[in-house]
Every structure is written in C-alpha cells, then in structure tokens.
Motif scaffolding. Structure first.
Motif, mmCIF file in Angstrom:
data_model
loop_
_atom_site.group_PDB
_atom_site.id
_atom_site.type_symbol
_atom_site.label_atom_id
_atom_site.label_comp_id
_atom_site.label_asym_id
_atom_site.label_seq_id
_atom_site.Cartn_x
_atom_site.Cartn_y
_atom_site.Cartn_z
ATOM 1 N N GLY A 37 2.008 14.764 -0.392
ATOM 2 C CA GLY A 37 2.965 14.183 0.542
ATOM 3 C C GLY A 37 4.400 14.389 0.101
ATOM 4 O O GLY A 37 5.281 14.693 0.926
ATOM 5 N N MET A 38 4.655 14.249 -1.203
ATOM 6 C CA MET A 38 6.013 14.474 -1.707
ATOM 7 C C MET A 38 6.390 15.943 -1.604
ATOM 8 O O MET A 38 7.545 16.282 -1.302
ATOM 9 C CB MET A 38 6.118 13.980 -3.156
ATOM 10 N N ASP A 44 7.312 8.902 0.731
ATOM 11 C CA ASP A 44 8.441 8.391 -0.042
ATOM 12 C C ASP A 44 7.957 7.959 -1.430
ATOM 13 O O ASP A 44 7.152 7.018 -1.540
ATOM 14 C CB ASP A 44 9.061 7.195 0.685
ATOM 15 N N PRO A 45 8.417 8.612 -2.516
ATOM 16 C CA PRO A 45 7.951 8.241 -3.866
ATOM 17 C C PRO A 45 8.346 6.833 -4.286
ATOM 18 O O PRO A 45 7.836 6.307 -5.284
ATOM 19 C CB PRO A 45 8.609 9.289 -4.769
ATOM 20 N N ALA A 46 9.243 6.186 -3.519
ATOM 21 C CA ALA A 46 9.644 4.814 -3.857
ATOM 22 C C ALA A 46 8.463 3.855 -3.800
ATOM 23 O O ALA A 46 8.465 2.822 -4.476
ATOM 24 C CB ALA A 46 10.749 4.348 -2.902
ATOM 25 N N PHE A 47 7.447 4.202 -3.000
ATOM 26 C CA PHE A 47 6.266 3.341 -2.923
ATOM 27 C C PHE A 47 5.569 3.243 -4.282
ATOM 28 O O PHE A 47 5.045 2.197 -4.647
ATOM 29 C CB PHE A 47 5.287 3.877 -1.876
ATOM 30 N N LEU A 315 -9.586 -2.629 -9.680
ATOM 31 C CA LEU A 315 -8.440 -3.305 -9.073
ATOM 32 C C LEU A 315 -7.158 -2.491 -9.250
ATOM 33 O O LEU A 315 -6.350 -2.361 -8.320
ATOM 34 C CB LEU A 315 -8.275 -4.697 -9.687
ATOM 35 N N ILE A 316 -6.980 -1.910 -10.434
ATOM 36 C CA ILE A 316 -5.796 -1.072 -10.675
ATOM 37 C C ILE A 316 -5.831 0.169 -9.782
ATOM 38 O O ILE A 316 -4.832 0.546 -9.153
ATOM 39 C CB ILE A 316 -5.714 -0.680 -12.163
ATOM 40 N N GLY A 317 -7.008 0.827 -9.725
ATOM 41 C CA GLY A 317 -7.142 1.998 -8.857
ATOM 42 C C GLY A 317 -6.915 1.644 -7.397
ATOM 43 O O GLY A 317 -6.263 2.390 -6.658
ATOM 44 N N ALA A 318 -7.438 0.479 -6.971
ATOM 45 C CA ALA A 318 -7.269 0.049 -5.582
ATOM 46 C C ALA A 318 -5.809 -0.284 -5.274
ATOM 47 O O ALA A 318 -5.333 -0.051 -4.152
ATOM 48 C CB ALA A 318 -8.147 -1.166 -5.308
ATOM 49 N N SER A 319 -5.078 -0.834 -6.252
ATOM 50 C CA SER A 319 -3.658 -1.134 -6.047
ATOM 51 C C SER A 319 -2.871 0.144 -5.789
ATOM 52 O O SER A 319 -2.021 0.198 -4.888
ATOM 53 C CB SER A 319 -3.095 -1.851 -7.281
ATOM 54 N N LEU A 320 -3.150 1.164 -6.577
ATOM 55 C CA LEU A 320 -2.489 2.459 -6.381
ATOM 56 C C LEU A 320 -2.878 3.056 -5.029
ATOM 57 O O LEU A 320 -2.021 3.576 -4.288
ATOM 58 C CB LEU A 320 -2.866 3.406 -7.524
ATOM 59 N N PHE A 321 -4.157 2.966 -4.690
ATOM 60 C CA PHE A 321 -4.636 3.510 -3.410
ATOM 61 C C PHE A 321 -3.948 2.813 -2.238
ATOM 62 O O PHE A 321 -3.515 3.470 -1.273
ATOM 63 C CB PHE A 321 -6.155 3.323 -3.328
ATOM 64 N N SER A 322 -3.843 1.475 -2.293
ATOM 65 C CA SER A 322 -3.236 0.731 -1.182
ATOM 66 C C SER A 322 -1.750 1.048 -1.027
ATOM 67 O O SER A 322 -1.236 1.090 0.096
ATOM 68 C CB SER A 322 -3.441 -0.776 -1.374
ATOM 69 N N LEU A 323 -1.058 1.279 -2.150
ATOM 70 C CA LEU A 323 0.369 1.642 -2.071
ATOM 71 C C LEU A 323 0.553 2.978 -1.364
ATOM 72 O O LEU A 323 1.415 3.124 -0.491
ATOM 73 C CB LEU A 323 0.967 1.702 -3.481
ATOM 74 N N VAL A 324 -0.240 3.971 -1.748
ATOM 75 C CA VAL A 324 -0.128 5.296 -1.123
ATOM 76 C C VAL A 324 -0.572 5.224 0.335
ATOM 77 O O VAL A 324 0.039 5.843 1.216
ATOM 78 C CB VAL A 324 -0.964 6.337 -1.908
#
Length: 461
Positions: A37-38, A44-47, A315-324
């Motif tokens: 995407g970048m 937007d990499p700010a996410f 949970l960490i992987g899911a947090s990253l997934f939800s942000l993207v």
C-alpha cells in the motif's frame, strides 16, 4: 484499492488454512499489505505509528491479566486429579439410575469447563477419564462421544471462562468506539463481569437441556444407558465411605467455583482479582490432594506460559492487522455493507453470526475474538445491539461451531484420544442432538434477550 481490506482478510484466511502460526500470519499479512500500500501510495504509514501505544495498552491491561491466572487455575485442577475424583463421586450419586453416568459426565464436564475455560483441555481430559468407563459399562459409543464433546465446549459459555474474558475486553473497546462514533462522549462501559453475569442463565439452561435429553433418552432406550453395577459401586467405595468420598471430592471444587464466580458477580472482586483467588485455591486443593509435586508444578507453569504467550502473541498480531485493515478503509467498507443490507440490524446480525460460525471451523475462538469481533462489533453496537447480548450470542455461536461436523475442533480433540472401537461416524452422530439444543438456545436468546440481560441488570444496576 477500494477492496484491499477485503483482499487482506481473505489472504490471511488462506494463509491460516495452509497451517502457518496464527500470530505470525496476522502480522505478516498486515505488514505485506501495508508495504504494498505504501509503495502504491494508497496506505498512510501513520497508522503503523499507533502500534507502540497499542502494544503498551495490551501490556498495561489489567483485565487481560486474568488470562494467565485462569489458565493456571485450570491446569492445576487438571493435574491434581480433581476431575477424576469428581467423576467417581458423581457416579456414586447418580449411577444407580439409567443414564446416571451420563448426567455425572455432564455435571463434571461443566465444572471442569468452567475451571479450565479451554475447549481442547476439557474434551481431552473427559475423553481420557470418562469415555473408557462409559463404553465399559455398556453406554452407546455415539451417545458417549456426543456428550463428552458437548460438555467439553461448555467452557465457551460457563463463567469463569477465558473466552468471555477476552470477549469482554474486546467488546468493551468496541462499545466505547461505537458510542463515540454516535457522538456520545461520556460512553457507558461493559465489563468482563457483565458478560459473566449474562452467561449464567444461558449456561444453566444449556446444562439443563443436556440433562433433560439424558433423562428422556434413558426412559426411551434404557439399554444403551445402563445403571452402575454393585461391583462398580464397591470398587469406588473401597478406600473410603460414600459420604466421605462425596465430601472430599465435591465440596472443595464447588467452594472454589463459588468463591471465584461469586466474588465477581457480587462485586467483591474484579475478574483479575478473582482469578488470583482461583489460582491460589487450585494450588491449595492440589496440596490437599498431595499432588503439589515439583513435577506437577513445573508442568502447570509450562502449560500456563505456553498458552498465555500464544494468546498475547495473537493479540499483538491482531492489533497490527486491525490497524492496517483500518488504514485501508476496512471499517467504513464493513459499515457501508451492513447499512445497505436488507433486513437492517436483523439481517446484519444474521450475516455476522453465519460468518463467525463458518470461521469457527478454521479458527480458534482467540483468533476470531481478536480479528473478527473488533471489525464487526462496533458497527453492530452502533446499530443498537446490547453488547452483553452480542457477546453471549457470539460465545454460544462459536461453541456450536466447534461441535459441528465435519470440521468442529471438539470432534478432532476427541478423535485423538478415543479408542479405535469408536468410529468417527459415531462421534458425528452423537453430537447432532446437542447441536440442535444449542441452536434452540440461540433462537431463544434471539427471541428473549432478557435471558441474557436480566441478571446483569439485577446485579449491577
């Protein structure tokens, strides 16, 4: 790239089907799509800059601290032979009647499910303990395997449940977000204790359904559910009398369950504090059973560490997934999809429940809780659903999914420990009546949401 979020979700499901670890599949897919995407200037990499604060929030989350403590409590009870003693005591209590051993398995499985909160652990434990006994005493292989699988999945709904702890944390965040999106800047909260209270009545109803089915089947076909023989009773009471066995086997674990759940429901303790009480109580029970050896303690701590590490890595992987996913406009896409769906909130809820049910064939409750629920819950809650009702419906829906042939996790767990004389077709036939009972419960909760919301309102409002 309007549908990049959907493509990312489909990709992660395909990667999981290939057998890669869940946490790394989520994180890897998210980073891959973020990089593409970048490169194409559509993300937007700010996410991604919000990830450190997300991770700090996970580490600093007091509610999630209950997870390792409840896992420790369940593992300690499992290693201390509490379930075996309970099964013997219940067999003496009900075994003189047709179907009595089946009722014993239901009650012991329910208590064990509440203490471990993990479907696999309960099904395997009950499969090793009770399946050989039931088959030896003449019980039908289909009924025996069905009742073990069904009671093993009760850990999804009967509190204190790890599934409800995780769901409570996710739904709390989703409910606050939904209210903020609606312009409510002093949002109400929903807690793990609310979900525990909401699960009590449906859990008791489900156990009641199972016992009623067992009694009816015993009246219709007593030959497939024989009574306990006199020699079996004598064997069970060889070391101690019936009252002594009942007292030593039943009272301590029941007191522990009442102390843990009662302290939460009555407001004396938070779920995390009650989990600490439960972990200490399970350790004292193991000490009383003379099972608190260095070997058992080491095994319990290793099991707790492995399961806790798995949960938090997911949970960490899911947090990253939800942000993207959010960065690609996934939340707006889901919201628009639900708003345009015919049937309004009813149609949206039915679609979500069907998707979660199907995903339950390939994903565990932890992945679904951390990946799917944060995507769909804010939209459904903004449409007016009660968060406690939604959480209990999701938990029972997943419980049904784990029991449904041919992909249900509980079926695979039992197949792994069952004797070769028990055919896979026996297991599949055995669970069908219990699936029907769970679907009836889901329908009843949909028609009468008060079955879920009544107790939390009485206790907390």
């Amino acid at each position: 790239m309007e549908y990049a979020a959907i493509l990312m979700f489909v990709t992660v499901c395909l990667v999981l089907l290939l057998g890669y670890p869940v946490a790394f599949s989520l994180a890897g897919t998210a980073l891959l799509f973020a990089g593409m995407g970048m490169a194409l200037d559509v993300f937007d990499p700010a996410f991604l800059s919000a990830l450190p604060s997300r991770l700090y929030g996970v580490i600093n989350n007091q509610t999630l601290l209950a997870v390792p403590l409840f896992v420790f409590m369940g593992a300690m009870l499992e290693r201390s032979k509490i379930a075996e003693n309970l099964l013997n005591a219940m067999s003496l209590l009900f075994g003189r009647f047709h179907g009595g051993l089946g009722i014993s398995v239901i009650l012991v499985g329910a208590l064990l499910a509440a203490s471990t909160g993990i479907v696999g652990a309960t099904v395997v434990t009950m499969g090793l303990l009770s399946l050989p006994t039931m088959l030896k005493r003449g019980y039908s292989p289909a009924f025996s395997s069905g009742i073990i699988c069904a009671t093993g999945t009760l850990g999804q709904i009967i509190p204190p449940s790890i599934a409800l702890v995780l769901l409570g944390d996710v739904l709390s965040n989703a409910y606050q977000k939904a209210q903020l999106d609606m312009g409510i800047f002093s949002p109400e909260t929903v807690s793990v204790g609310d979900l525990f209270a909401g699960a009590v009545v449906p859990g008791l109803i489900l156990v009641g359904f199972y016992i009623l089915y067992c009694l009816v089947l015993a009246l219709i076909k007593p030959d497939i559910m024989p009574r306990l023989e006199a020699e079996d009773i004598e064997k069970l009471t060889r070391d101690q009398s019936v009252p002594a066995l009942m007292l030593s086997a039943l009272v301590p674990p029941l007191l522990l369950m009442v102390a843990v759940l009662g302290s939460i429901l009555l407001g004396f303790a938070t779920p995390t504090e009650a989990a600490g009480v439960g972990a200490m109580g399970a350790t004292l029970l193991a000490l009383g059973q003379k099972k608190l050896t260095l070997e058992n303690l080491k095994a319990v701590m290793q099991s707790t560490t492995k399961i806790t590490a798995m949960v938090f890595m997911i949970l960490i992987g899911a947090s990253l997934f939800s942000l993207v996913f959010r960065g690609f406009g996934g939340e707006e896409l889901v919201h628009g999809f639900f708003q345009q769906m015919p049937g309004g909130i009813v149609g949206a809820t039915l679609i979500v429940m069907l998707v979660i049910f199907l995903l339950g064939f390939i994903l565990d409750f932890i992945e679904i809780t951390f990946v799917v629920v944060p995507i769909v819950a804010p939209v459904l809650l903004a449409m007016g659903l009660d968060p406690i009702w939604l959480g209990i419906m999701i938990a029972i829906n997943l419980q049904t999914s784990f029991l449904t042939p041919p992909f249900g996790f509980a079926l695979f767990y039992l197949r792994g420990v069952a004797a070769k004389t028990v055919r896979t077709s026996d297991i599949y036939r055995g669970v069908i009546p219990f699936i029907a009972m769970q679907l009836v419960l889901l329908l009843a909760l949909a028609m009468w949401p008060e079955l879920v919301t009544w107790l939390p309102e009485v206790i907390y409002k």
